[in-house]
Structure formats: C-alpha cells, structure tokens
Design a protein around this motif. Sequence first.
Motif, PDB file in Angstrom:
ATOM      1  N   ALA A  91      44.471  29.774  39.197  1.00  0.00           N
ATOM      2  CA  ALA A  91      44.350  30.346  40.766  1.00  0.00           C
ATOM      3  C   ALA A  91      43.564  29.425  41.670  1.00  0.00           C
ATOM      4  N   GLY A  92      43.058  28.314  40.829  1.00  0.00           N
ATOM      5  CA  GLY A  92      43.207  27.414  42.157  1.00  0.00           C
ATOM      6  C   GLY A  92      41.611  26.736  42.680  1.00  0.00           C
ATOM      7  N   ARG A  93      41.006  28.384  41.893  1.00  0.00           N
ATOM      8  CA  ARG A  93      39.480  28.517  42.831  1.00  0.00           C
ATOM      9  C   ARG A  93      38.624  28.439  41.931  1.00  0.00           C
ATOM     10  N   MET A  94      37.228  28.614  42.713  1.00  0.00           N
ATOM     11  CA  MET A  94      35.865  28.125  41.936  1.00  0.00           C
ATOM     12  C   MET A  94      36.042  29.914  40.954  1.00  0.00           C
ATOM     13  N   ILE A  95      35.254  30.321  39.887  1.00  0.00           N
ATOM     14  CA  ILE A  95      35.193  31.483  39.300  1.00  0.00           C
ATOM     15  C   ILE A  95      33.621  31.133  39.001  1.00  0.00           C
ATOM     16  N   ALA A 108      40.790  38.023  30.947  1.00  0.00           N
ATOM     17  CA  ALA A 108      41.846  37.532  31.667  1.00  0.00           C
ATOM     18  C   ALA A 108      42.618  36.449  31.231  1.00  0.00           C
ATOM     19  N   LEU A 109      42.811  35.629  29.943  1.00  0.00           N
ATOM     20  CA  LEU A 109      43.607  34.881  29.465  1.00  0.00           C
ATOM     21  C   LEU A 109      44.401  36.370  29.055  1.00  0.00           C
ATOM     22  N   CYS A 110      43.758  37.225  28.485  1.00  0.00           N
ATOM     23  CA  CYS A 110      44.193  37.517  26.987  1.00  0.00           C
ATOM     24  C   CYS A 110      45.521  38.683  27.824  1.00  0.00           C
ATOM     25  N   GLY A 111      45.050  39.366  29.006  1.00  0.00           N
ATOM     26  CA  GLY A 111      46.451  40.273  30.484  1.00  0.00           C
ATOM     27  C   GLY A 111      46.398  39.867  30.758  1.00  0.00           C
ATOM     28  N   GLY A 167      33.816  42.520  33.537  1.00  0.00           N
ATOM     29  CA  GLY A 167      35.038  42.340  35.115  1.00  0.00           C
ATOM     30  C   GLY A 167      36.159  40.657  34.765  1.00  0.00           C
ATOM     31  N   LYS A 168      36.900  40.997  34.901  1.00  0.00           N
ATOM     32  CA  LYS A 168      38.380  40.069  34.573  1.00  0.00           C
ATOM     33  C   LYS A 168      38.213  39.120  35.593  1.00  0.00           C
ATOM     34  N   PRO A 169      37.841  37.938  36.552  1.00  0.00           N
ATOM     35  CA  PRO A 169      38.362  36.772  37.357  1.00  0.00           C
ATOM     36  C   PRO A 169      39.768  36.246  37.274  1.00  0.00           C
ATOM     37  N   VAL A 170      39.627  36.296  38.608  1.00  0.00           N
ATOM     38  CA  VAL A 170      41.764  36.521  38.737  1.00  0.00           C
ATOM     39  C   VAL A 170      42.174  34.367  38.166  1.00  0.00           C
ATOM     40  N   ILE A 171      42.464  34.081  37.441  1.00  0.00           N
ATOM     41  CA  ILE A 171      42.472  33.591  37.226  1.00  0.00           C
ATOM     42  C   ILE A 171      44.333  32.786  37.479  1.00  0.00           C
ATOM     43  N   LEU A 172      45.341  33.655  37.808  1.00  0.00           N
ATOM     44  CA  LEU A 172      46.512  32.455  38.369  1.00  0.00           C
ATOM     45  C   LEU A 172      46.723  33.166  40.112  1.00  0.00           C
ATOM     46  N   LYS A 173      47.916  32.423  39.809  1.00  0.00           N
ATOM     47  CA  LYS A 173      48.186  32.312  41.747  1.00  0.00           C
ATOM     48  C   LYS A 173      48.492  33.306  41.695  1.00  0.00           C
TER      49      LYS A 173
END
Length: 448
Positions: free
Chosen positions: A390-394, A421-424, A442-448
């Motif tokens: 995603a290129g943004r801070m978690i 988040a990586l699993c799902g 909670g799951k953070p946004v990890i992908l664009k």
Amino acid sequence: MNTCCTEHARASAGLPAIEPGMPEPAGTGLSRRNFLLRSAGLGLAVYGAGKLAKLPAFETGVAHAQGAPQGTVLLNVFLDGGVDSLSVLAPVEDATYRRLRPRLALNDGRPFAEDPRLRWHPSVNALADLHAEGKVSVLPAVGYTGADQSHFTSRHFWEVGALDANLRTGWLGRVLDGVGAPDNPLQGVSLDGHLAPALATARNPVAAIAKPEEFGFWAPGAWGPADELAVPAFTQIGRSLQGSGDPAIAQAARAAAFAGTVRDALAPLGADGKPLYAPAAAYPQTADNFPKRLAGFAAMLAAGLPIRAASVRAPGTWDTHANQQETMPKNLQLTFDSLLAFQRDLEARGLADRVLTLVWSEFGRRAAENGSGTDHGAAGVGFLIGTRAAGRMIGEFPGVDKLDAGGNLRATSDFRGLYGALCGDWFGVDPAAVLPDARGLGKPVILK
C-alpha cells in the motif's frame, strides 16, 4: 550498563539455538517427522511429513483459499537482536529525544514524508528511495501489549503468530498447511540452510537451502560416475516406496523422493558451488552471504519454482547494547542496499507484483541510551516492501514524550493484525484458521 546479552544457548536439531527455560522454537517436537539431508553444510530439511498430535483447534481447521492471486510469495526477513527503531526513523528535532540520547541522537537525514517529525537514518537511503516510489509500508511502532524483552520469547511470539509459548508451528507454516501441497517441499524455503521456525508446518514439507548453486548430496565412499548415479537411484527407490505399509519405510521413502525433487528443480541454477544464473540487478559486493542468497532466491522464482514463502536472516547483529554507532550503520547499509537490489531484480524479471518482503525484529530498543548503545525495548519498526504494498504508514509514531513505564515506545500496531492482513489479502487464507487471536485484532490495509 549492559554490554551484550550473555544468554547461554543450546541447539534444537535443525533449529536456532535458544536459552534453557525459554520457549522451544516452532518445529520442536516434530523430530520423528523431520529429515535432514546434508552435504558440506548444505542440505534439505523435509519437515512436517506427518500430522502433529494435540494441535490446537484453530490449527486443525482447513484454511481454504479465498481467491487470492495464485503464486503470491512472501519473503520473511528477520533482523535478529532487536533493531533500534529510533535510529532507523529518528525524531531529530525533539528535545526529549536529544535529552534521552546525548551521544546517539541523529542530527540529520532525509525527511520521512508521512510524518514530518521523523528522518531516515543516512544508511537506509535505499529504503527511503523505495518508500518515495510508494513501495514501502512503514510500521513505525509495531509490537504487542505487554512486550516481553527476552529475545527468545518475543521472537517466538512473532514466529508463531501468537502470544503462546507452547505453540510449535510457525504462522507461515500454518499458511502453507492450508494453501500448500504434501508433495512440494519447495513451497516454503529457508534461505539460511536451516529450518526457519516461522515456516514450521504440521503436515506439508518445506526446504532449507542456502544458495541454489550449492545444493547437493555426498554419498560416502562414492565419487565420479558412482556419485552421480547414487542420488538419482535413491530418489527413484524413494518414489517407488512412498506407499509402503511400513510407516518407517514410507517416511524414509518420502524424504528421498523430496530430496530428489529439490535436486532436480535446482540443477539448472548451478552446480559445484557455481551459479548458472545472472542477477538482473547489481547486488552489494561483500563477503556476507545475504545479498547472494537474495540473488539466488530471485533466480529460483524466475525459474518458476513453486515457492509461496521464504525466510532469511539479515546480516550482522542488531542487539546493540554497546558500540551502536560503529555497528548499526554498516548493518543497515548492507541489509537495505541488498533488499533494494532484490526489489530491482524482481522488477527487471517481471516478478515484482508477485512478491512482498516483510522486514521485522523481535522488539525495539529503549528510548534512553545506556552510554554507547541501547538496551532491550518494546515497540519496534517493521517494513512491508513491494510494488503492490500500500505504501502508507501502518499505525503511527507515538512520540518519545509518552513512553511506557519501562521507558520504551508504545506499540501503535500489532504484528498479529499485520499477519491477519497477509493471510487474508495476500495468501487468500482465512486468518482465523491460522492465527488464534485473529478475531480480536483489526486488519490494516496492506495492498494497493
């Protein structure tokens, strides 16, 4: 002032050394299902060839794929010892930071675009470049509540994906048990030549290969034509006996068959320690094996090998109780220059959209220096690198004016949420089938 960690270690077969009384590494207890075939220090660890008894309920559930892109790959990079996050990303103008670190405080560095308080360490310009390209998600204070400052305990929690000292399978191993296959030892690859606990499975095999060009077997008393014929012969015998009704024979046969499978797959990439592949990017020239292992891994992916997860230890030691200014910059430079080259290699080969690289350490360091170094802390820094990141801070940087009772950074993101988040989203696996705490995080946004 602590000058080093004086933890006496012992080794668990094929696994990292640990201090007596600390949690056993993931993979311990499956020795009857382990096969370690070595030659000149290199080899294949065929692991998890049978079902482990007394698995927790969440592990026995089937982790069904949910439609994630087939062939996505995660490279797991471990900074062993606890990297000092307040040096990697430093609040250089903060008066409290400068008071806590009269000797070690950074004075300058490239601005971190997502938080104007922070500057990149000059030795991680390679990472800053990738971040500027939108290819790095930064976790500036990642960890878990009530951080354990033992290397072994905290590392174990990260490797198994739970705050459970008794868990014996790795979080990536459980992913591979869900999306992998019982006949593919290359689905999980330890690039250090020994089993990485995060990859420890309960059912499906994984491999340990330092560099593809050095993989091979030595047959005692055999050389020349006899040696060349020995391994293929044993492999064929193994394949023919995998269905034996004798469990011991079936297990040994499976190990021989897996060994032959890996040997055949790696043969086009090198022989006798000489690579037959050319990297598609310029890696650092050094005696350390880290960049060579990354280059070999990129070549393995380019060759179409069926890899889903891999693990490797970053160079050097990150347990900087003393002499931090002398050792840390060199380790940062080599690690992230190598990872930049690996990313460029993937991009040049057209593989970049398939691969994410996770960089983590078991904890951060104390906010206050101890003189020439820093002691064990709590929240640390982590990175997710790739063209699809995603290129943004978690989470966020919590600042040094509100430290915990031990004088450490407070965590603003939980590593288990990142794993969920990586699993799902990356592997297409139900996080609840892999992570025991998934429903509470909670799951953070990890992908664009």
